[in-house]
Write an enzyme that holds these catalytic residues in place. Structure first.
Site, PDB file in Angstrom:
ATOM      1  N   PRO A  11       0.835  -1.207   0.000  1.00  0.00           N
ATOM      2  CA  PRO A  11       0.000   0.000   0.000  1.00  0.00           C
ATOM      3  C   PRO A  11       0.864   1.250   0.000  1.00  0.00           C
ATOM      4  O   PRO A  11       1.781   1.384   0.805  1.00  0.00           O
ATOM      5  CB  PRO A  11      -0.789  -0.115   1.313  1.00  0.00           C
ATOM      6  CG  PRO A  11       0.007  -1.031   2.168  1.00  0.00           C
ATOM      7  CD  PRO A  11       0.756  -1.945   1.250  1.00  0.00           C
ATOM      8  N   VAL A  13       0.484   5.571  -0.466  1.00  0.00           N
ATOM      9  CA  VAL A  13      -0.379   6.738  -0.606  1.00  0.00           C
ATOM     10  C   VAL A  13      -0.189   7.340  -2.000  1.00  0.00           C
ATOM     11  O   VAL A  13       0.928   7.534  -2.468  1.00  0.00           O
ATOM     12  CB  VAL A  13      -0.052   7.779   0.482  1.00  0.00           C
ATOM     13  CG1 VAL A  13      -0.861   9.056   0.267  1.00  0.00           C
ATOM     14  CG2 VAL A  13      -0.318   7.199   1.859  1.00  0.00           C
ATOM     15  N   CYS A  94       1.536   3.793  10.102  1.00  0.00           N
ATOM     16  CA  CYS A  94       1.677   5.140   9.547  1.00  0.00           C
ATOM     17  C   CYS A  94       2.190   6.105  10.613  1.00  0.00           C
ATOM     18  O   CYS A  94       1.536   6.312  11.637  1.00  0.00           O
ATOM     19  CB  CYS A  94       0.345   5.631   8.998  1.00  0.00           C
ATOM     20  SG  CYS A  94       0.451   7.281   8.256  1.00  0.00           S
TER      21      CYS A  94
END
Length: 181
Positions: A11, A13, A94
């Site tokens: 993943p 951003v 994160c």
């Protein structure tokens, strides 16, 4: 089933949206993650939900990554896409300021009970596996304790980022490969 893929599109951003995932699949990357989805925003903002998660029939196997701090909101959000993905991943890694302001991601590493509740509610109520990503904490024993608790609460797979919450941007530093092995 996600199988045992050798290559995975992690993943990222503003990178791992559907077009990029399809490109990765063209180059034989069999397993992809969605970008991180904020469960609260997903439920409260239809335009966000429409943009942040898109898929199609050839975009499988697919793991959708969510961030959250409220088990009930998380469950409601994941139920909306459960039938379109092969697993749900919880982002406890994160380290960015937005995660601090929202009290999610690596900022939950000091709220292990909340992390376990998030994993457990999905494990008990979804028909697909739950996975989680964490960062190491400053104490090796505490990192291992967190991992064991997440597994006990239903996490099928754990991804451990070998850096602490303080390791970001220009302070990235070396990854602690010894600990994550």
């Amino acid at each position: 089933s996600i199988g045992s893929p050798r290559f995975i599109c992690a993943p990222m951003v503003e990178q791992s949206e559907l077009p990029f995932r399809l490109l990765c699949r063209d180059y034989n990357v069999p397993l992809c993650f969605s970008p991180m989805i904020n469960s609260k925003h997903y439920l409260e903002h239809p335009k966000y939900a429409e943009c942040v998660f898109q898929t199609c029939t050839i975009d499988r196997p697919l793991i959708a990554q969510f961030c959250a701090n409220d088990p009930d909101l998380l469950l409601s959000a994941t139920k909306k896409i459960e039938h379109m993905v092969d697993a749900i991943d919880l982002n406890f890694g994160c380290p960015q300021g937005i995660a601090k302001r929202g009290n999610y991601g690596a900022f939950l590493l000091t709220q292990v009970d909340t992390m376990c509740k998030l994993v457990n509610i999905l494990h008990k109520n979804l028909s697909i596996p739950v996975t989680a990503k964490i960062r190491i904490v400053h104490c090796e024993q505490e990192t291992l304790r967190i991992c064991k608790l997440l597994r006990q609460n239903g996490a099928s797979i754990l991804t451990v980022h070998g850096r602490t919450i303080d390791s970001k941007k220009n302070k990235t530093g070396n990854c602690d490969f010894k600990l994550i092995k």
